[in-house]
Write a protein that holds these residues in place. Sequence first.
Motif, PDB file in Angstrom:
ATOM      1  N   VAL A 102      -2.907  10.416  -6.012  1.00  0.00           N
ATOM      2  CA  VAL A 102      -2.065   9.570  -5.353  1.00  0.00           C
ATOM      3  C   VAL A 102      -2.495   8.264  -4.878  1.00  0.00           C
ATOM      4  N   GLY A 103      -3.641   8.377  -3.807  1.00  0.00           N
ATOM      5  CA  GLY A 103      -4.315   7.121  -3.541  1.00  0.00           C
ATOM      6  C   GLY A 103      -4.808   6.225  -4.701  1.00  0.00           C
ATOM      7  N   GLY A 104      -5.338   6.869  -5.732  1.00  0.00           N
ATOM      8  CA  GLY A 104      -5.798   6.153  -6.721  1.00  0.00           C
ATOM      9  C   GLY A 104      -4.605   5.217  -7.369  1.00  0.00           C
ATOM     10  N   TRP A 105      -3.488   6.047  -7.701  1.00  0.00           N
ATOM     11  CA  TRP A 105      -2.111   5.200  -8.233  1.00  0.00           C
ATOM     12  C   TRP A 105      -1.819   4.216  -7.420  1.00  0.00           C
ATOM     13  N   PHE A 106      -1.888   4.338  -5.917  1.00  0.00           N
ATOM     14  CA  PHE A 106      -1.457   3.203  -4.974  1.00  0.00           C
ATOM     15  C   PHE A 106      -2.550   2.122  -5.188  1.00  0.00           C
ATOM     16  N   LEU A 107      -3.783   2.204  -5.226  1.00  0.00           N
ATOM     17  CA  LEU A 107      -4.819   1.416  -5.682  1.00  0.00           C
ATOM     18  C   LEU A 107      -4.575   0.577  -6.868  1.00  0.00           C
ATOM     19  N   VAL A 108      -4.183   1.371  -8.035  1.00  0.00           N
ATOM     20  CA  VAL A 108      -4.091   0.665  -9.328  1.00  0.00           C
ATOM     21  C   VAL A 108      -2.753  -0.259  -9.251  1.00  0.00           C
ATOM     22  N   ILE A 109      -1.723   0.263  -8.720  1.00  0.00           N
ATOM     23  CA  ILE A 109      -0.345  -0.680  -8.457  1.00  0.00           C
ATOM     24  C   ILE A 109      -0.776  -1.536  -7.533  1.00  0.00           C
TER      25      ILE A 109
END
Length: 121
Positions: A102-109
Amino acid sequence: MLDQGSATEPGSSKGWWPLAGGFGVATLGHALAVAALAIPVTKLGPSDPNANLDAGDRFGVFYGVLCTYAAVHVLLLNVGLVFVWSERGSRMFKRGLVTGWVGGWFLVIAIVTTWLALAES
């Protein structure tokens, strides 16, 4: 009765290392998905740095990148879900895996949003 964060609870490990390990594995998965984007860029992109791509060629490269990114993420998500839903591994590692995903998706976005905002200015 054991409390929720007890280190002697079945399925848990002592310390925060399993949580950090799961977070690291998920972050590595995101990095792998981003690194895989080099494949369609080199295959579909221009061979000459001074080449001018028309709209159709730019769309072809973008579509290839988007499909590659989605395919790698679907593959990694399936592998991660199989592990998270399995009976093996510690609960803290599984929590770290989900948190890192989930944190990786927030970072990518956040990176894509910032890049688009800076590109317009």
